[in-house]
Design a protein around this motif. Structure first.
Motif, PDB file in Angstrom:
ATOM      1  N   ASP A  72     -24.126-108.851  18.392  1.00 37.07           N
ATOM      2  CA  ASP A  72     -24.785-109.665  19.649  1.00 37.07           C
ATOM      3  C   ASP A  72     -24.016-110.806  19.830  1.00 37.07           C
ATOM      4  N   SER A 125     -30.471-108.484  15.028  1.00 44.47           N
ATOM      5  CA  SER A 125     -28.920-108.323  14.770  1.00 44.47           C
ATOM      6  C   SER A 125     -28.378-109.187  13.761  1.00 44.47           C
ATOM      7  N   ARG A 135     -33.232-105.790  23.828  1.00 49.16           N
ATOM      8  CA  ARG A 135     -32.683-105.725  22.433  1.00 49.16           C
ATOM      9  C   ARG A 135     -33.676-105.424  21.322  1.00 49.16           C
ATOM     10  N   SER A 176     -33.321-112.774  16.263  1.00 48.64           N
ATOM     11  CA  SER A 176     -32.986-111.409  16.656  1.00 48.64           C
ATOM     12  C   SER A 176     -32.717-110.334  15.665  1.00 48.64           C
ATOM     13  N   PHE A 181     -33.047-112.789  22.528  1.00 48.63           N
ATOM     14  CA  PHE A 181     -32.104-111.983  21.681  1.00 48.63           C
ATOM     15  C   PHE A 181     -32.833-110.759  20.948  1.00 48.63           C
ATOM     16  N   GLY A 182     -34.020-110.699  21.114  1.00 50.48           N
ATOM     17  CA  GLY A 182     -34.728-109.289  20.993  1.00 50.48           C
ATOM     18  C   GLY A 182     -35.443-109.744  19.720  1.00 50.48           C
ATOM     19  N   ASP A 223     -37.396-108.547  11.919  1.00 49.79           N
ATOM     20  CA  ASP A 223     -37.345-108.012  13.306  1.00 49.79           C
ATOM     21  C   ASP A 223     -37.062-106.687  13.341  1.00 49.79           C
TER      22      ASP A 223
END
Ligand code: XMP
Length: 605
Positions: A62, A55, A342, A53, A11-12, A448
């Protein structure tokens, strides 16, 4: 041989790939999958792990991924954002709030196979803004974290044995989570029932085969800084295509350590790679390109672009333009540059600037270590016979001292610190120290995302543990700051002023001297191997009218550079550094960086 495998959904988050590495360390193959991959791409795995993530699950960001994974009859475990998504999917609630960074103490609620061998509590590593506040009917709480004296933070670990779905709010994949490897092993081996069969030898064989296929009958021209990564990459290339078709280019960019280039050339000769070894002293060209530049990301790009210009010119001069560009890129270089779909750009690593991205898209770049972390590169190097003292040298970034020599326009930057002074003073008062937010910025990483915020200078003589605690509280509770440094040069300065400064040879020479003093100190005190890396940084700051360069020493413990904790140096060494560094001409002060990663990064830019 067919291996049992786990899919890691990226998910980045900064640590997605690290999850795959940790699974592979259990000798189980792990493969990265994108969240929107079709459901067919997830079949055949014995389990799935959802990464963190940048997000926010609380805002529904996401959330448009292949949810059909939840219909597969295999166990699923989520970390951080993944944990929150699992909670939400099965009827739980996620809210924006309850953030935690760094260490937290987790209590384990009951015996559970996920926590076999862990005991009843563990220090876990957090980096999140959102939290799970309720779980669905089939779920139970498996762990919670303590919030000092003020209560508990619920749902640090959740699970449903009926559905075989589990979630950890913390990052079990980072080395700073105590027993994190055991928890991952428990999921992969006990809950998913994988048979361990995947090894580093298998990885080397696969890479050698891949290099042979990609290179075909061409040759490779490797940018060889002489660090661990490019040295191991050189040996992988040699094994795959032989020394005759491998050319090495070592570039002196003017930002190397004292006497470094000569040592590097010697080393490659000793490895029998002297025949096609080329050297370019491009220091003038790099410094010219950096003239007047202050902004860290611009500096990084200029350095990366100049490397490629020099590389292309040398290739033309040598008549080998058609060669593939070889690089010793490792995984953190890609992830921190925002190199997966991402991930946020924390900083652009020199081997990931746009020109190189274009060359990669055109199939002109070859990077045999791009899936590995430093610790695995070293393991591979060991298997290939590289002597320990070379493998265990401290990592040195490609842009070298360029990311350790901060530049400034000379205008104090107080944006974001107005208003935090009171909050800082309150915490500082509690711990009997003084704290000043500095009118400059450094790069960090929070939940992140890249942060570019103010460092805080702490002055005062308090025991190490208390100092650590004060730093933890400041970084957690005061907005707008991402780093704390401890003043080794005496009392709190009344006046701190940035000076206009860019990248010059004189400043670099001064930093080289300071860096050499620090490295010499670590070696003489037998600390070099214990400390993972120790950048020395110069910032153009004048303190109370003294000197023009403020020096910061940043010793850290780490395993993979994705997380780090500040290392303690013994008092005798600190006293020695104080004497020797403060004695250098133009130095205004000296400090020790006490920041973990997150929220700081290892380098200041
Ligand atoms: P940060 O500062 O992001 O650094 O915590 C993580 C690790 O990467 C190194 N580093 C680099 N290495 N090219 C490199 O080859 C780069 O542009 C670069 N920037 C940072 C850093 O020294 C640390 O080990």
């Amino acid at each position: 041989m067919q291996h049992d495998a786990i899919a890691v959904v990226d998910f980045g988050g900064q640590y997605a790939h690290l999850i795959a590495t940790k699974v592979r360390r259990q000798r189980v193959l792990a493969e990265i999958r994108q969240p929107e991959d079709p459901i067919e791409a997830f079949r055949g795995y014995k389990g799935i792990i959802l990464s963190g993530s940048p997000s926010l699950a609380s805002h529904g960001e996401d959330s448009d991924y292949t949810k059909a994974i939840y219909d597969l009859d295999v166990p699923i475990l989520g970390f951080c954002f993944g944990h929150q998504e699992i909670a939400k999917h099965y009827g739980g609630t996620v809210v924006h709030g309850g953030r935690e960074w760094g260490h937290a103490d987790m209590r384990i609620v009951r015996d559970h196979p996920l926590f076999a061998g862990v005991g009843s509590q563990a220090r876990v590593w957090m980096s999140h803004f959102d939290s799970v506040t309720a779980v669905g009917p089939d779920f139970e709480e498996l762990g919670y974290t303590m919030l000092g004296d003020s209560g508990v933070h619920r749902f640090a670990a959740i699970g449903s044995d009926k559905l075989r779905r589990y979630g950890f709010q913390y990052h079990a994949e980072v080395d700073d989570t105590e027993h994190g490897d055991t928890m991952i092993a428990n999921f992969v081996l006990r809950i998913c029932g994988c048979t361990p069969s995947w090894t580093m030898e298998a990885y080397l064989d696969e890479q050698v085969e891949r290099v042979r296929k990609q290179v075909g009958d061409q040759s490779v021209f490797l940018l060889a800084s002489g660090g661990v990564d490019s040295t191991v990459a050189a040996l992988v290339f040699r094994q795959a295509i032989g020394a005759d078709r491998l050319h090495l280019l070592h570039v002196d960019n003017g930002m190397m350590r004292k006497d470094e280039s000569a040592d590097v050339l010697d080393m490659f000769r000793r490895f029998g790679l002297g025949n096609n070894l080329h050297f370019a002293d491009a220091s003038d060209e790099f410094l010219k390109a950096l003239e007047g530049v202050v902004e860290p990301e611009r500096k990084r790009r200029i350095i990366g672009d100049t490397f490629i210009r020099v590389f292309e010119r040398m290739a033309r001069e040598l008549g080998i333009e058609g060669h593939l560009l070889g690089q010793g890129t490792i995984y953190p270089d890609t992830i921190e540059t925002g190199g997966t779909k991402r991930a946020d750009t924390i900083k652009t690593h020199h081997n990931r600037v746009p020109v190189i991205e274009e060359m990669i898209a055109a199939g002109k770049v070859i990077e045999p270590l791009a899936d590995l972390y430093k610790v695995e590169v070293r393991e591979l190097g060991e298997r290939m016979g590289i002597p320990g003292e070379l493998l265990w040298r401290h990592p040195f970034p490609g842009p070298g001292l360029g990311v350790r020599l901060l530049c400034n326009t000379g205008v104090a930057d107080r944006e974001g610190i107005e208003g935090v002074d009171a909050a800082l003073a309150e915490v500082a008062g509690r711990y009997g120290v003084r704290a000043t937010a500095l009118p400059i910025r450094s790069v960090g990483v929070k939940a992140d995302l890249r942060s570019y915020e103010h460092p805080v200078l702490i002055s005062g003589d308090v025991p190490w543990d208390r100092l650590q605690e004060a730093v933890g509280v400041m970084l957690k509770s005061v907005p707008g700051i991402n780093r704390c440094i401890w003043n080794l040069g005496g009392g709190a300065p009344a006046n701190v002023r940035p000076l206009a400064a860019t990248m010059t040879r004189d400043r670099l020479d001064l930093l080289r001297e300071a860096d050499a003093i620090v490295m010499d100190g670590l070696r003489r005190h037998g600390l070099y191997d214990d400390i993972w890396q120790c950048p020395t940084v110069l910032v153009p700051l004048e303190l109370d009218g003294r000197g023009s360069e403020f020096c910061i020493v940043r010793p850290i413990h780490s395993e993979r550079a994705m997380t780090a904790t500040a290392a303690r140096l013994p008092d005798v060494l600190l006293a020695e550094l104080r004497d020797r560094i403060l004695g250098l001409p133009g130095i205004s002060g000296l400090a020790l960086d006490l920041t973990s990663k997150p929220p700081g990064t290892i380098e200041w830019e």
